[in-house]
Design a protein around this motif. Structure first.
Motif, PDB file in Angstrom:
ATOM      1  N   ARG A   4      -1.773   2.135  -1.108  1.00 29.63           N
ATOM      2  CA  ARG A   4      -0.810   3.210  -1.346  1.00 29.63           C
ATOM      3  C   ARG A   4      -1.256   4.518  -0.710  1.00 29.63           C
ATOM      4  O   ARG A   4      -2.439   4.745  -0.483  1.00 29.63           O
ATOM      5  N   SER A   8      -1.717   6.544  -7.059  1.00 25.81           N
ATOM      6  CA  SER A   8      -0.672   6.464  -8.075  1.00 25.81           C
ATOM      7  C   SER A   8       0.204   5.256  -7.783  1.00 25.81           C
ATOM      8  O   SER A   8       0.436   4.935  -6.605  1.00 25.81           O
ATOM      9  N   LYS A  10       3.171   5.265  -7.834  1.00 31.50           N
ATOM     10  CA  LYS A  10       4.352   5.814  -7.170  1.00 31.50           C
ATOM     11  C   LYS A  10       4.102   6.151  -5.705  1.00 31.50           C
ATOM     12  O   LYS A  10       5.009   6.562  -4.997  1.00 31.50           O
ATOM     13  N   THR A  12       3.611   5.704  -1.751  1.00 30.70           N
ATOM     14  CA  THR A  12       4.257   4.845  -0.766  1.00 30.70           C
ATOM     15  C   THR A  12       3.320   3.706  -0.389  1.00 30.70           C
ATOM     16  O   THR A  12       2.128   3.923  -0.176  1.00 30.70           O
TER      17      THR A  12
END
Length: 58
Positions: A4, A8, A10, A12
């Motif tokens: 990522r 997180s 979240k 990408t």
């Protein structure tokens, strides 16, 4: 494991760190994320320490 863009769930998804790929760890957070580079694809990103630990132990 999903690599990522930030430490997180979240972040990408930049790529996948496959079980048969080696990686180099650069740093980690106290929240359980590790910044790594996949030595096969040369993609650098963050992975959960839970997954890295399981991969190293198994």
């Amino acid at each position: 494991m999903k690599l990522r863009s930030k430490p997180s769930p979240k972040g990408t998804v930049l790529g996948i760190l496959y079980k048969n790929h080696s990686f180099k760890a650069h740093s980690y957070t106290k929240w359980g994320w590790v910044n790594v580079t996949d030595t096969t694809t040369h993609i650098r990103g963050w992975v959960s320490m839970d997954y890295v630990w399981r991969s190293c132990v198994s």
